[in-house]
Design an enzyme around this catalytic site. Structure first.
Site, PDB file in Angstrom:
ATOM      1  N   HIS A  51       0.955  -1.132   0.082  1.00 17.74           N
ATOM      2  CA  HIS A  51      -0.023  -0.002   0.001  1.00 17.74           C
ATOM      3  C   HIS A  51       0.828   1.304   0.151  1.00 17.74           C
ATOM      4  O   HIS A  51       2.381   1.147   0.249  1.00 17.74           O
ATOM      5  CB  HIS A  51      -0.927   0.110   1.299  1.00 17.74           C
ATOM      6  CG  HIS A  51      -0.168  -0.120   2.374  1.00 17.74           C
ATOM      7  ND1 HIS A  51      -0.255  -1.174   3.360  1.00 17.74           N
ATOM      8  CD2 HIS A  51       0.574   0.705   3.388  1.00 17.74           C
ATOM      9  CE1 HIS A  51       0.520  -1.120   4.371  1.00 17.74           C
ATOM     10  NE2 HIS A  51       1.092   0.235   4.259  1.00 17.74           N
TER      11      HIS A  51
HETATM   12  C1  T46 Z   1       2.573   0.620   7.097  1.00 22.41           C
HETATM   13  C2  T46 Z   1       3.435  -0.691   7.269  1.00 22.41           C
HETATM   14  C3  T46 Z   1       4.835  -0.421   7.338  1.00 22.41           C
HETATM   15  C4  T46 Z   1      -4.941  -0.457  13.226  1.00 22.41           C
HETATM   16  O1  T46 Z   1      -6.043  -1.076  13.347  1.00 22.41           O
HETATM   17  N1  T46 Z   1      -3.989   0.377  13.696  1.00 22.41           N
HETATM   18  C5  T46 Z   1      -2.948   0.618  13.315  1.00 22.41           C
HETATM   19  O2  T46 Z   1      -2.286   1.506  13.748  1.00 22.41           O
HETATM   20  C6  T46 Z   1      -2.262  -0.306  12.236  1.00 22.41           C
HETATM   21  C7  T46 Z   1      -0.893  -0.016  11.623  1.00 22.41           C
HETATM   22  C8  T46 Z   1      -3.065  -1.147  11.556  1.00 22.41           C
HETATM   23  N2  T46 Z   1      -4.329  -1.332  12.115  1.00 22.41           N
HETATM   24  C9  T46 Z   1      -5.140  -2.571  11.564  1.00 22.41           C
HETATM   25  C10 T46 Z   1      -5.631  -2.371  10.033  1.00 22.41           C
HETATM   26  C11 T46 Z   1      -5.492  -3.461   9.344  1.00 22.41           C
HETATM   27  O3  T46 Z   1      -6.833  -3.885   9.696  1.00 22.41           O
HETATM   28  O4  T46 Z   1      -4.276  -3.650  11.521  1.00 22.41           O
HETATM   29  C12 T46 Z   1      -4.670  -4.110  10.460  1.00 22.41           C
HETATM   30  C13 T46 Z   1      -3.198  -4.713   9.791  1.00 22.41           C
HETATM   31  O5  T46 Z   1      -2.871  -3.662   9.112  1.00 22.41           O
HETATM   32  P1  T46 Z   1      -1.908  -3.600   7.626  1.00 22.41           P
HETATM   33  O6  T46 Z   1      -2.545  -4.740   6.742  1.00 22.41           O
HETATM   34  O7  T46 Z   1      -2.238  -2.449   6.878  1.00 22.41           O
HETATM   35  O8  T46 Z   1      -0.659  -4.066   8.213  1.00 22.41           O
HETATM   36  P2  T46 Z   1       0.672  -4.163   7.337  1.00 22.41           P
HETATM   37  O9  T46 Z   1       1.900  -4.800   8.013  1.00 22.41           O
HETATM   38  O10 T46 Z   1       0.603  -4.456   5.876  1.00 22.41           O
HETATM   39  O11 T46 Z   1       1.103  -2.320   6.985  1.00 22.41           O
HETATM   40  C14 T46 Z   1       1.479  -1.614   8.574  1.00 22.41           C
HETATM   41  C15 T46 Z   1       0.625  -0.391   8.550  1.00 22.41           C
HETATM   42  O12 T46 Z   1      -0.683  -0.489   8.466  1.00 22.41           O
HETATM   43  C16 T46 Z   1       1.252   0.607   7.450  1.00 22.41           C
HETATM   44  O13 T46 Z   1       0.711   1.863   7.539  1.00 22.41           O
HETATM   45  O14 T46 Z   1       3.024   1.455   6.449  1.00 22.41           O
HETATM   46  O15 T46 Z   1       2.818  -1.606   8.353  1.00 22.41           O
END
Ligand code: T46
Length: 138
Positions: A51
């Site tokens: 993303h």
């Molecule tokens: C990024 C990379 C480096 C939350 O509810 N609160 C939070 O602060 C975060 C970070 C995530 N979430 C939720 C959103 C999704 O439903 O946790 C779930 C997993 O998040 P995501 O699939 O976006 O995780 P990554 O590891 O792909 O990405 C994360 C960060 O979300 C993103 O901002 O830049 O780490």
């Protein structure tokens, strides 16, 4: 653009006591830290991310293990291997990024400039390219 930052560290008089790394908001990094999160317990081969952010600024630190980060500004892809707890990778808005775990149980610590807001995410690559071509991040 993305850049690797080197943090200050203190090595004690006894090497076996380890090292302490520290960084201070608005001094060592250019933004105010509003949120801290970390990802752990992922095995080698796991890929996360995929993303871009509209406005969010972040600093990615691999505090344990090895994580490879791909940053794509819609024209150029750059790869960074995070394998040093005293280094951080700045990832600003408009950068499509993925994080690949190269070692079991590596820990990714992230310092973010704002609170969690799903509307700041661009999770579709075609939409990311469209926004970049329209000059959204110029
Ligand atoms: C990024 C990379 C480096 C939350 O509810 N609160 C939070 O602060 C975060 C970070 C995530 N979430 C939720 C959103 C999704 O439903 O946790 C779930 C997993 O998040 P995501 O699939 O976006 O995780 P990554 O590891 O792909 O990405 C994360 C960060 O979300 C993103 O901002 O830049 O780490």
């Amino acid at each position: 653009m993305n850049r690797v930052l080197n943090f200050k560290k203190r090595t004690g008089q006894l090497k076996e006591l380890g090292e302490l790394v520290f960084l201070e908001g608005m001094k060592d990094i250019s933004f105010e830290i509003k949120r801290i999160y970390y990802t752990h317990s992922a095995k080698a081969g796991v890929v996360r991310g995929r993303h871009a952010h509209k406005k969010l600024e972040q600093l990615l630190i691999c505090v344990y293990g090895v994580i490879k980060v791909m940053c794509d500004d819609s024209e150029v892809q750059e790869y960074y291997t995070l394998d040093d707890p005293a280094k951080g990778l700045y990832v600003g808005p408009g950068i499509w990024h993925t994080m690949k775990w190269l070692k079991d149980d590596s820990v990714l610590l992230v310092l973010a400039s704002d609170y969690y807001d799903e509307s700041d995410y661009v999770r579709d690559y075609d939409e990311f390219i469209k926004l970049a071509k329209e000059g959204y991040w110029k």
